[in-house]
Motif scaffolding. Structure first.
Motif, PDB file in Angstrom:
ATOM      1  N   GLY A 127       0.785  -1.219   0.000  1.00 39.86           N
ATOM      2  CA  GLY A 127       0.000   0.000   0.000  1.00 39.86           C
ATOM      3  C   GLY A 127       0.822   1.277   0.000  1.00 39.86           C
ATOM      4  N   ARG A 128       2.134   1.163   0.093  1.00 37.51           N
ATOM      5  CA  ARG A 128       3.002   2.344   0.139  1.00 37.51           C
ATOM      6  C   ARG A 128       3.097   2.992  -1.245  1.00 37.51           C
ATOM      7  N   GLN A 129       3.140   4.322  -1.256  1.00 36.03           N
ATOM      8  CA  GLN A 129       3.320   5.048  -2.506  1.00 36.03           C
ATOM      9  C   GLN A 129       4.729   4.797  -3.040  1.00 36.03           C
ATOM     10  N   LEU A 130       4.819   4.470  -4.324  1.00 33.40           N
ATOM     11  CA  LEU A 130       6.131   4.221  -4.919  1.00 33.40           C
ATOM     12  C   LEU A 130       6.927   5.515  -5.028  1.00 33.40           C
ATOM     13  N   GLY A 131       8.242   5.365  -5.122  1.00 34.16           N
ATOM     14  CA  GLY A 131       9.106   6.529  -5.275  1.00 34.16           C
ATOM     15  C   GLY A 131       8.990   7.115  -6.664  1.00 34.16           C
ATOM     16  N   PRO A 132       9.611   8.266  -6.887  1.00 31.64           N
ATOM     17  CA  PRO A 132       9.505   8.929  -8.192  1.00 31.64           C
ATOM     18  C   PRO A 132      10.176   8.122  -9.293  1.00 31.64           C
ATOM     19  N   ASP A 133       9.610   8.216 -10.489  1.00 35.38           N
ATOM     20  CA  ASP A 133      10.187   7.551 -11.648  1.00 35.38           C
ATOM     21  C   ASP A 133      11.313   8.432 -12.187  1.00 35.38           C
ATOM     22  N   THR A 134      12.547   7.967 -12.060  1.00 40.79           N
ATOM     23  CA  THR A 134      13.703   8.761 -12.508  1.00 40.79           C
ATOM     24  C   THR A 134      14.168   8.367 -13.901  1.00 40.79           C
TER      25      THR A 134
END
Length: 288
Positions: free
Chosen positions: A274-281
């Motif tokens: 359920g955690r928000q994923l990190g930014p797409d780099t």
């Protein structure tokens, strides 16, 4: 025997030592090596750099009084062209490296991360939930008829990745780095097959049952990627950091001693669910 590894090269060095060894020059003509420490009493000769370096290696760590604080932890990795003086070897050539980087890192690992986190397949950009009804726990997957939607190959994948950290740790401990990487690469290929086999992009999100299975496929895939990222930290730290950051794995959660894979499969809570994923780099690893 544990000083030189792998064992074939230990045996090779022993064979060399059993032969009549010629004298080894520790100096070079000053015309060929104008910089460095001159040989006392002979201005035409310069002490060869590696002999001087050996003394520096010892003195900088406080030999002979305090070197014990550092030296037991030292490992010396050398190129094959100086095996006779340093004892390690490996199979290296540029074309092989390019092929491995492109197939194993750019395509297999990077491609899997991109596909499993793409907005089209994971629009919420979260670490999806795992469904025990879709992927029920079994004591022994071999010969077991699955009651959910997981296949026998899926259970084989879970078993392979669950055993991977201990296997890789053993290879690292024995300095068989290539075997560790081969075992990780094999599991990466298995995970790609898992993702391709179930075609999550074909599932209908409007159907609650299909949504559960889609989330489970993504959860298993991201859990596999999390394990690979953590195990690859000593080898490709920058790429591993990008991978783990994309999966929202915090720095304090990246230690290998506490690494557990797919805890929800065994009925335990998963802190990433359920955690928000990190930014797409962007691209994880560019092709060469």
């Amino acid at each position: 025997p544990r000083t030189i590894c792998p064992d074939p090269f230990y045996q090779l060095v022993l064979h060399w030592l059993e032969q009549d060894l010629p004298d080894l020059s520790v100096s070079r003509e000053r015309s060929r090596l104008p910089w460095g420490i001159p040989v006392p009493g002979d201005s035409t000769q310069t002490i060869y750099v590696w002999v001087d370096a050996l003394v520096n290696y010892l003195s900088v760590v406080g030999y002979p009084e305090t070197h014990g604080d550092w030296w037991p932890a030292a490992q010396h990795v050398v190129g094959k062209d100086i095996l006779k003086f340093h004892a390690r070897d490996c199979d290296y050539y540029d074309e092989k490296v390019v092929k491995l980087v492109n197939s194993e890192l750019a395509d297999a690992l990077g491609g899997l991360l991109n596909r499993s986190t793409a907005p089209s397949i994971n629009p919420s950009n979260t670490y999806p939930c795992f469904s025990e009804s879709c992927f029920p726990h079994v004591l022994d997957y071999r010969g077991t008829e699955a009651t959910g939607r997981a296949s026998a190959e899926d259970y084989e994948l879970v078993a392979s990745v669950a055993s991977l950290p201990l296997q890789v740790a053993g290879y690292f401990e024995g300095f068989q780095i290539y075997k560790a990487l081969e075992s990780i690469a094999l599991c990466v290929r298995q995970t790609n097959s898992f993702f391709q086999r179930h075609r999550p992009w074909k599932l209908d999100r409007r159907d609650p049952a299909e949504q559960l299975w889609l989330d489970t496929i993504l959860h298993v895939t991201l859990e596999c990627l999390r394990v690979y990222g953590m195990l690859l930290q000593p080898v490709i730290p920058h790429t591993a950091d990008k991978l783990l950051s994309r999966l929202a794995v915090e720095p304090a959660e990246r230690g290998l001693p506490g690494l557990t894979f797919l805890p929800r499969y065994s009925g335990r809570p998963c802190p990433f669910e359920g955690r928000q994923l990190g930014p797409d780099t962007g691209v994880l690893f560019h092709r060469l």
